[in-house]
Design an enzyme around this catalytic site. Structure first.
Site, PDB file in Angstrom:
ATOM      1  N   HIS A  39      -2.506   2.774 -41.188  1.00  0.00           N
ATOM      2  CA  HIS A  39      -1.730   1.532 -41.243  1.00  0.00           C
ATOM      3  C   HIS A  39      -0.652   1.526 -40.155  1.00  0.00           C
ATOM      4  O   HIS A  39      -0.492   0.547 -39.418  1.00  0.00           O
ATOM      5  CB  HIS A  39      -1.115   1.445 -42.643  1.00  0.00           C
ATOM      6  CG  HIS A  39      -0.275   0.245 -42.896  1.00  0.00           C
ATOM      7  ND1 HIS A  39      -0.527  -0.643 -43.919  1.00  0.00           N
ATOM      8  CD2 HIS A  39       0.849  -0.235 -42.283  1.00  0.00           C
ATOM      9  CE1 HIS A  39       0.378  -1.597 -43.924  1.00  0.00           C
ATOM     10  NE2 HIS A  39       1.240  -1.362 -42.947  1.00  0.00           N
ATOM     11  N   GLU A  40       0.078   2.646 -40.058  1.00  0.00           N
ATOM     12  CA  GLU A  40       1.158   2.747 -39.067  1.00  0.00           C
ATOM     13  C   GLU A  40       0.614   2.761 -37.649  1.00  0.00           C
ATOM     14  O   GLU A  40       1.226   2.191 -36.729  1.00  0.00           O
ATOM     15  CB  GLU A  40       1.984   4.013 -39.314  1.00  0.00           C
ATOM     16  CG  GLU A  40       2.710   4.046 -40.639  1.00  0.00           C
ATOM     17  CD  GLU A  40       3.652   2.871 -40.793  1.00  0.00           C
ATOM     18  OE1 GLU A  40       4.262   2.448 -39.788  1.00  0.00           O
ATOM     19  OE2 GLU A  40       3.755   2.354 -41.909  1.00  0.00           O
ATOM     20  N   HIS A  71       0.042  -0.707 -36.326  1.00  0.00           N
ATOM     21  CA  HIS A  71       1.304  -1.287 -35.859  1.00  0.00           C
ATOM     22  C   HIS A  71       1.653  -0.771 -34.465  1.00  0.00           C
ATOM     23  O   HIS A  71       1.992  -1.530 -33.553  1.00  0.00           O
ATOM     24  CB  HIS A  71       2.440  -0.904 -36.803  1.00  0.00           C
ATOM     25  CG  HIS A  71       2.478  -1.661 -38.092  1.00  0.00           C
ATOM     26  ND1 HIS A  71       2.546  -3.031 -38.156  1.00  0.00           N
ATOM     27  CD2 HIS A  71       2.452  -1.227 -39.373  1.00  0.00           C
ATOM     28  CE1 HIS A  71       2.567  -3.409 -39.426  1.00  0.00           C
ATOM     29  NE2 HIS A  71       2.516  -2.336 -40.189  1.00  0.00           N
TER      30      HIS A  71
END
Length: 631
Positions: free
Chosen positions: A67-68, A71
């Site tokens: 997820h990170e 980003h």
């Protein structure tokens, strides 16, 4: 994030783990092994439950890392530097060097995280459907599909600090053209959601769900505080944007040579000049920075024999350009955990900019280090799964150090300012100076002037002849001169190198003549010429009425002033006359508990306990300093 350690890099981005992550993994694994999987997949052994619980916890955080990474990778595609990704108890944070400058960038960077979690949920759901049920592999896949679905949905809630809050801000920003208005709305939305969670937690608590209620309320409190912090950060960033570093930088920050001793740095640059840190130069080039923090790591007795080169932070250093604005400077200091930055242009040092400089500019009372200005979009994994209970902090360890004598007195007077001791008092064997590190700064006692002080690197609290007084380190009280100048044979005697004593007194017919002696404590000779000054003090150290009359016409002390050569460790004397009988209509006369005497041409008083009843409004007839051979 303090307390983190790096485990490697992915796509050139540093990946770090905070120590709280280990607790999260252990507690999630335990909750899955003890409750979730025995209910979902009954009949397996305890060892199997623990293995799939631990595997699920690790894969959960691997999902958070993915997820990170989405980003971070999108941010890099939008020309925004990514410093690191950190996994911690609540999930993960992506540390971006700067905020997006366009709403479209903000939208893409923020929305891709929840989308990636929803995609992972779909992938794990497909895997779970392909595996035979019931079975441990299928149970793990189903669990990860559910948690990633909740993670993606939760982070789409339109409130700071969640991804959805940033998506919401980007939409408002794009529609209104105002980043400030968008930030206000997103932060208020985040706070509203936080309050809803707090209320929900209280309701759960009242219905008997103590753990779930407390944990839900805690998450709401966390979101509420983070949203408010985002609003403050935006206001701060607006205040600093456009103000060039050159406007506030210290163009004369002082400097240290590589062979300068740590002791000289502390007393000359920190205590006397008021610098928290100074650049270290060699052949006109910046080779490092030495700070008070560096000195505090070193035992006080090692300061005289240790050079600043041995403790300094070495080049290459984090620097900033004079054309950069203060917002960039503060952001850089916050990201790197620094208190100051060298201002460099074309390889040349132009000055220093510090957090204290910005504080003065903003006229704030709080430490700026409490404000986070880097982007940290928080993924609240445990807020979703609600599996981890608050972990009690370890009990404070009993202190193994203590304050003594003057340091104890100063600590008693201002305990909250001094803080708690870190080390015991240490002494410099060469000059007897005492030092002690505390949680808030440094305690210092100099034998040369007998003053005890505490400094936090910016301010000093000095226990002087008039009680504890505070000043900026760069300022000076009239009695608080810098450290004694380097002694030169035949130079004027400085107060820091003198000692004062009462030799004796003669009394008769209401008159008293006291003999006082200056002793040269240095290894070289010095000279005294003229009349000392004096001030009567009461028991609290406050000034009493005093009228010093040079010569005063009293025959015993009427010898004219002359240059007195005081040999090394030799002495010279002077006389003071006072009357003990009230003069004129006096009904009372001031009576001292001590006397502050100032040597000729000096400012630093030497205090001596003595009871003097000086009538005539505290009149003291002062004699000139005379060689001892004249006594």
């Amino acid at each position: 994030m303090p307390g983190s350690f790096s485990i490697g890099k992915v796509a050139g981005i540093d990946i770090a783990i905070h120590y709280t992550w280990l607790f999260a993994v252990a507690l999630i694994a335990w909750s899955l092994a003890a409750g979730y999987y025995p209910t979902d997949v009954p009949g397996l052994g305890a060892t199997t439950y623990w293995l799939i619980g631990l595997l699920s916890a690790v894969l959960l955080f691997a999902s958070v890392l993915a997820h990170e990474l989405t980003h971070s990778l999108v941010a890099r595609m939008r020309s925004i530097r990514v410093d690191s990704i950190t996994l911690f108890i609540f999930g993960g944070v992506s540390n971006l060097a700067t905020e997006p400058t366009k709403p479209s960038d903000e939208f893409l960077i923020s929305v891709v995280g929840p989308v990636s979690s929803l995609v992972l949920a779909g992938v794990f759901w497909v895997i779970a459907q392909a595996l035979p049920e019931p079975g441990p592999a299928g149970a793990v896949a189903s669990y990860l599909a559910l948690v990633n679905l909740l993670l993606g949905a939760f982070n789409l809630i339109p409130g700071f600090p969640l991804d959805g809050g940033r998506v919401f801000r980007s939409l408002v920003w794009g529609a209104t053209g105002s980043l400030r208005r968008a930030t206000l709305l997103a932060s208020y939305s985040g706070q509203a959601f936080g309050w809803l969670l707090i209320l929900w937690g209280l309701l759960r608590l009242l219905t008997g769900d103590a753990f779930g209620g407390l944990w839900t309320a805690f998450i709401g409190w966390f979101l509420n505080g983070a949203a408010e912090s985002a609003r403050r950060d935006q206001s701060l960033d607006e205040s600093l944007r456009g103000v060039p570093v050159s406007r506030l930088m210290d163009a004369n920050p002082g400097q240290a040579a590589t062979n300068m001793s740590v002791r000289d740095f502390v007393f000359q640059d920190v205590m006397d000049a008021g610098h928290r840190a100074v650049p270290v130069m060699s052949d006109g080039q910046l080779v490092g920075i030495v700070s008070m923090t560096d000195a505090r790591r070193l035992p006080g007795e090692a300061w005289p024999s240790t050079s600043v080169e041995q403790i300094m932070t070495r080049a290459p250093l984090v620097t900033i350009s004079p054309e950069d604005d203060l917002a960039a400077a503060i952001r850089l200091m916050a990201q790197k955990g620094l208190h100051q930055l060298p201002v460099v242009e074309n390889g040349q040092l132009l000055g220093m900019i510090s957090r204290e400089d910005v504080l003065r500019f903003l006229q704030l009372r709080q430490e700026l280090g409490a404000h986070r200005v880097e982007r940290q979009a928080v993924r609240l994994v445990l807020a979703v799964v609600l599996l981890v209970s608050p972990v009690a902090s370890a009990a404070a360890q009993p202190a193994t150090c203590s304050f003594m004598l003057g340091f104890a007195a100063l600590y008693t007077a201002i305990p909250n300012i001094v803080g708690e001791c870190i080390t015991d008092e240490s002494h410099n064997p060469e000059n007897g100076d005492a030092l002690q590190s505390t949680t808030n700064g440094l305690l210092v006692w100099r034998k040369a002037d007998n003053l005890t002080a505490f400094t936090n690197g910016t301010q000093s609290w000095v226990d002087g002849p008039f009680g504890v007084e505070t000043r900026l380190d760069a300022q000076r009280f009239f009695y608080g001169l810098a450290i004694i100048p380097t002694p030169t044979a035949g130079d004027r005697c400085h107060a820091a190198g003198l000692a004062l004593a009462v030799v004796g007194s003669d009394a008769g017919a209401g008159n008293v003549v006291g003999t006082f002696r200056f002793t040269n404590q240095l290894d070289v000779s010095c000279t005294l010429f003229g009349f000392p000054g004096a001030q009567l003090l009461d028991a609290a150290g406050d000034a009493l009425p005093t009228n010093v009359v040079r010569g005063g016409g009293f025959s015993v002390i009427s010898a004219p002033p002359l240059t007195v050569a005081v040999p090394a460790h030799g002495s010279a004397h002077f006389l003071i006359h006072w009357e003990q009988v009230p003069v004129g209509g006096e009904t009372t006369c001031p009576v001292s508990a001590s006397l502050a005497v100032i040597a000729p041409d000096e400012f630093l008083p030497l205090n001596i306990p003595i009871n003097i009843r000086a009538c005539g409004g505290g009149r003291l007839d002062m004699g000139a300093v005379q060689p001892d051979s004249v006594a």
